[in-house]
Design an enzyme around this catalytic site. Structure first.
Site, PDB file in Angstrom:
ATOM      1  N   CYS A  17      -3.533   4.024  -8.486  1.00  0.00           N
ATOM      2  CA  CYS A  17      -3.259   5.406  -8.930  1.00  0.00           C
ATOM      3  C   CYS A  17      -3.458   5.606 -10.443  1.00  0.00           C
ATOM      4  O   CYS A  17      -3.930   6.667 -10.881  1.00  0.00           O
ATOM      5  CB  CYS A  17      -1.853   5.806  -8.531  1.00  0.00           C
ATOM      6  SG  CYS A  17      -0.638   4.488  -8.683  1.00  0.00           S
ATOM      7  N   HIS A  62       1.980  10.211 -13.047  1.00  0.00           N
ATOM      8  CA  HIS A  62       1.789   9.161 -14.051  1.00  0.00           C
ATOM      9  C   HIS A  62       1.232   9.783 -15.336  1.00  0.00           C
ATOM     10  O   HIS A  62       0.261  10.557 -15.301  1.00  0.00           O
ATOM     11  CB  HIS A  62       0.780   8.126 -13.554  1.00  0.00           C
ATOM     12  CG  HIS A  62       1.263   7.241 -12.431  1.00  0.00           C
ATOM     13  ND1 HIS A  62       2.549   7.273 -11.944  1.00  0.00           N
ATOM     14  CD2 HIS A  62       0.613   6.278 -11.727  1.00  0.00           C
ATOM     15  CE1 HIS A  62       2.664   6.368 -10.973  1.00  0.00           C
ATOM     16  NE2 HIS A  62       1.508   5.759 -10.823  1.00  0.00           N
TER      17      HIS A  62
HETATM   18  N1  LIG Z   1       2.900   5.051  -3.933  1.00  0.00           N
HETATM   19  C1  LIG Z   1       1.810   5.246  -4.683  1.00  0.00           C
HETATM   20  O1  LIG Z   1       1.789   6.046  -5.636  1.00  0.00           O
HETATM   21  C2  LIG Z   1       0.552   4.489  -4.390  1.00  0.00           C
HETATM   22  C3  LIG Z   1      -0.595   4.844  -5.088  1.00  0.00           C
HETATM   23  C4  LIG Z   1      -1.782   4.184  -4.806  1.00  0.00           C
HETATM   24  C5  LIG Z   1      -1.809   3.203  -3.867  1.00  0.00           C
HETATM   25  N2  LIG Z   1      -0.666   2.839  -3.201  1.00  0.00           N
HETATM   26  C6  LIG Z   1      -0.778   1.791  -2.194  1.00  0.00           C
HETATM   27  O2  LIG Z   1      -0.596   2.375  -0.897  1.00  0.00           O
HETATM   28  C7  LIG Z   1       0.022   1.438  -0.023  1.00  0.00           C
HETATM   29  C8  LIG Z   1       1.287   2.049   0.577  1.00  0.00           C
HETATM   30  O3  LIG Z   1       2.215   2.314  -0.466  1.00  0.00           O
HETATM   31  P1  LIG Z   1       3.569   3.151  -0.215  1.00  0.00           P
HETATM   32  O4  LIG Z   1       4.036   3.470  -1.584  1.00  0.00           O
HETATM   33  O5  LIG Z   1       3.349   4.262   0.736  1.00  0.00           O
HETATM   34  O6  LIG Z   1       4.498   2.038   0.503  1.00  0.00           O
HETATM   35  P2  LIG Z   1       5.804   2.251   1.419  1.00  0.00           P
HETATM   36  O7  LIG Z   1       6.441   3.566   1.145  1.00  0.00           O
HETATM   37  O8  LIG Z   1       6.608   1.024   1.247  1.00  0.00           O
HETATM   38  O9  LIG Z   1       5.239   2.286   2.950  1.00  0.00           O
HETATM   39  C9  LIG Z   1       4.701   1.148   3.572  1.00  0.00           C
HETATM   40  C10 LIG Z   1       4.209   1.462   4.984  1.00  0.00           C
HETATM   41  O10 LIG Z   1       3.627   0.277   5.539  1.00  0.00           O
HETATM   42  C11 LIG Z   1       4.329  -0.098   6.738  1.00  0.00           C
HETATM   43  N3  LIG Z   1       4.517  -1.555   6.760  1.00  0.00           N
HETATM   44  C12 LIG Z   1       5.283  -2.314   5.946  1.00  0.00           C
HETATM   45  N4  LIG Z   1       5.222  -3.617   6.313  1.00  0.00           N
HETATM   46  C13 LIG Z   1       4.416  -3.657   7.403  1.00  0.00           C
HETATM   47  C14 LIG Z   1       3.992  -4.714   8.265  1.00  0.00           C
HETATM   48  N5  LIG Z   1       4.359  -5.999   8.073  1.00  0.00           N
HETATM   49  N6  LIG Z   1       3.148  -4.412   9.288  1.00  0.00           N
HETATM   50  C15 LIG Z   1       2.757  -3.140   9.506  1.00  0.00           C
HETATM   51  N7  LIG Z   1       3.150  -2.086   8.723  1.00  0.00           N
HETATM   52  C16 LIG Z   1       3.961  -2.356   7.683  1.00  0.00           C
HETATM   53  C17 LIG Z   1       5.659   0.593   6.669  1.00  0.00           C
HETATM   54  O11 LIG Z   1       6.104   0.779   7.994  1.00  0.00           O
HETATM   55  P3  LIG Z   1       7.673   0.635   8.430  1.00  0.00           P
HETATM   56  O12 LIG Z   1       8.335   1.905   8.027  1.00  0.00           O
HETATM   57  O13 LIG Z   1       7.586   0.471   9.912  1.00  0.00           O
HETATM   58  O14 LIG Z   1       8.214  -0.571   7.721  1.00  0.00           O
HETATM   59  C18 LIG Z   1       5.293   1.895   5.970  1.00  0.00           C
HETATM   60  O15 LIG Z   1       4.746   2.793   6.903  1.00  0.00           O
HETATM   61  C19 LIG Z   1       0.274   0.168  -0.854  1.00  0.00           C
HETATM   62  O16 LIG Z   1      -0.779  -0.745  -0.649  1.00  0.00           O
HETATM   63  C20 LIG Z   1       0.283   0.695  -2.265  1.00  0.00           C
HETATM   64  O17 LIG Z   1      -0.087  -0.294  -3.219  1.00  0.00           O
HETATM   65  C21 LIG Z   1       0.509   3.465  -3.429  1.00  0.00           C
END
Ligand SMILES: NC(=O)c1ccc[n+]([C@@H]2O[C@H](COP(=O)([O-])OP(=O)(O)OC[C@H]3O[C@@H](n4cnc5c(N)ncnc54)[C@H](OP(=O)(O)O)[C@@H]3O)[C@@H](O)[C@H]2O)c1
Length: 352
Positions: free
Chosen positions: A148, A241
Site C-alpha cells: 500500500c 497513509h
Molecule cells: N490492510 C492493508 O492496508 C493492506 C494493504 C495492502 C496489502 N495488504 C495485504 O492483504 C492481505 C490481507 O490483509 P488484511 O489486512 O485484510 O488481513 P486480515 O484482516 O488479517 O484478514 C486475513 C484474511 O485471511 C484469512 N486467513 C487467515 N489465515 C488463513 C489461513 N491459514 N488459511 C486461509 N485463510 C486465512 C482470514 O480468514 P479467517 O477470518 O477465517 O481467519 C481473513 O479472511 C495481506 O497479505 C496483506 O499484507 C493489506
C-alpha cells in the site's frame, strides 16, 4: 454484458471486505464465492465475522456460505486478500485450476514472470501473463499489486521519472493501523504512540518501485536504477497513509510549479480506457498549506487517488512533497480491482 463471476479469498478480513464493498453493484463483476480459513468455512459470512469497514454487512453477502480457500476452482477470477504465508501456495493452486488471481499479498511480487502492476504506472507489464502461462503451464494466472505504501509513492514517481529522470528518493511514511489487518496493532502499543518499525515494509518500499518503473524487454523486466531509502512508521490513524518524500532528479524542474503541473496533468491507461474504478485524475495536487491530511483527503476520488501537497525545494536533494492515499482502497482492494478491469479491457479475461 453478462457479469463475470468472481471469488474473494480472505473475505472475512479487512482487505477482503473492501473487495466485497467495491464489488457491490460492479458493472463487470459479480461475487459468487467467498472463502477464508477453516475457522470460518461452512458458516455464513454473517456468522463468520463482523463487517469491519463501517455500516452493516450487505445482506447478499451475509447470506453467502464461506468456503475454505483450499477448495479451489469454479470461478474465472479471484481476488486474494490472504496473509503472505498462506497466499503463496494457495494462489498457485487457484491459478493452476484456471482462475486469474489478483493478489494483494507479497508472496509472488518478486517472481520475474508475475506482473507487479499499477495500471497508471506499467500497464505494458501485463504482457508477462502469456509468458507466465506458457512457462508454468497454468490455464489461470497470478498478478499482484504492490504494498500500500509503494502504490501511493509510485503513482507520482511515474510522471516525475518520465519528465525529470528520478535519481534518488528519501521516503518517510506515517502508516495507518488498518494496514496491519484486523485486529492489527494492540491498542496499548498504538494509542499515544508512534511505532518506528513495520516488519519487512522498508525493504518492500525500497524495491517494489524499481520493478514497477522497470522496462519490460525480451528477457523480462530490467529494474529502474533509482536509489530509494525508506523509514516506515505506524501511527494512530485508522485509514490513510501519509508519506514525506525528498527527490533528486537528473534534470530538475525549474520550480515547484513545474513539478506540480506534471503531477496535476498526469493521465494514463485507466483514464483513457475509462475503466469503471479509475479516478478521473490519479494524482490530485492540493492547494491547502497544511495538506494533505488523512481525515480530509483519504476519500478523495472514492479512495482511488493520491493527494500531493507541500511541493517545495529540498536543501539536501532537489524537491520535497507530502502525499497521502487510502491504504485499503487504492493501496489494496481498489488497486487490485483496477488491475482486473485493465486485464478485462486488454482481452486477457473473457467478458461474461
Ligand atoms: N490492510 C492493508 O492496508 C493492506 C494493504 C495492502 C496489502 N495488504 C495485504 O492483504 C492481505 C490481507 O490483509 P488484511 O489486512 O485484510 O488481513 P486480515 O484482516 O488479517 O484478514 C486475513 C484474511 O485471511 C484469512 N486467513 C487467515 N489465515 C488463513 C489461513 N491459514 N488459511 C486461509 N485463510 C486465512 C482470514 O480468514 P479467517 O477470518 O477465517 O481467519 C481473513 O479472511 C495481506 O497479505 C496483506 O499484507 C493489506
Amino acid at each position: 454484458m453478462k457479469k463475470i463471476p468472481v471469488g474473494v479469498l480472505g473475505a472475512t478480513g479487512t482487505v477482503g471486505q473492501r473487495f466485497l464493498q467495491l464489488l457491490l453493484d460492479h458493472p463487470w463483476f459479480e461475487v459468487t464465492l467467498v472463502a477464508a480459513s477453516d475457522r470460518s468455512a461452512g458458516r455464513t459470512l454473517g456468522e463468520a465475522g463482523r463487517w469491519l469497514i463501517g455500516g452493516d454487512m450487505p445482506e447478499q453477502y451475509a447470506r453467502m456460505t464461506v468456503r475454505s480457500v483450499d477448495d479451489v476452482g469454479d470461478v474465472p477470477v479471484v481476488f486474494s486478500a490472504l496473509p503472505g504465508d498462506v497466499a503463496g501456495a494457495t494462489e498457485i493452486a487457484w491459478a493452476r485450476a484456471g482462475s486469474f488471481v489478483f493478489s494483494n499479498a507479497g508472496s509472488h511480487r518478486r517472481d520475474p514472470l508475475v506482473p507487479l502492476l499499477v495500471p497508471e504506472v506499467n500497464p505494458d507489464h501485463l504482457d508477462l501473463i502469456p509468458l507466465q502461462r506458457q512457462a508454468r503451464g497454468w490455464s489461470g494466472a497470478i498478478l499482484t499489486n504492490p504494498n500500500c505504501t509503494t502504490t501511493h509513492a509510485v503513482l507520482p514517481m511515474r510522471p516525475l521519472h518520465d519528465a525529470f529522470g528520478l535519481r534518488k528518493v528519501l521516503l518517510v511514511s506515517m502508516q495507518a493501523i488498518s494496514g496491519a489487518g484486523y485486529p492489527g496493532v494492540p491498542s496499548m502499543d498504538i494509542i499515544d504512540n508512534v511505532v518506528p518499525l513495520i516488519g519487512g515494509e522498508e525493504e518492500k518500499v525500497e524495491w517494489e518501485p524499481l520493478k514497477l518503473l522497470g522496462t519490460l524487454g525480451a528477457t523480462g523486466i530490467a529494474e529502474a536504477s533509482i536509489t530509494i531509502s525508506a523509514h516506515c512508521n505506524r501511527v494512530a490513524v485508522i485509514d490513510g497513509h501519509t508519506e514525506c518524500l525528498s527527490l533528486a532528479f537528473e534534470r530538475p524542474p525549474a520550480d515547484a510549479e513545474e513539478l506540480s503541473a506534471v503531477l496535476r496533468e498526469f493521465r494514463a491507461a485507466p483514464q483513457e480506457l475509462r475503466l469503471p474504478s479509475a479516478p478521473a485524475a490519479p494524482i490530485l495536487v492540493t492547494a491547502a498549506a497544511d495538506g494533505p491530511q488523512p481525515r480530509r483527503d483519504r476519500d478523495a476520488a472514492k479512495g482511488m487517488a493520491t493527494t500531493v501537497g507541500r511541493v517545495r525545494r529540498c536543501p539536501i536533494l532537489d524537491y520535497k512533497l507530502v502525499l497521502l492515499g487510502h491504504n485499503t482502497i487504492r493501496g489494496a482492494a481498489g488497486g487490485s480491482l483496477l488491475n482486473a478491469e485493465l486485464a478485462v479491457a486488454q482481452g486477457l479475461i473473457a467478458k461474461g
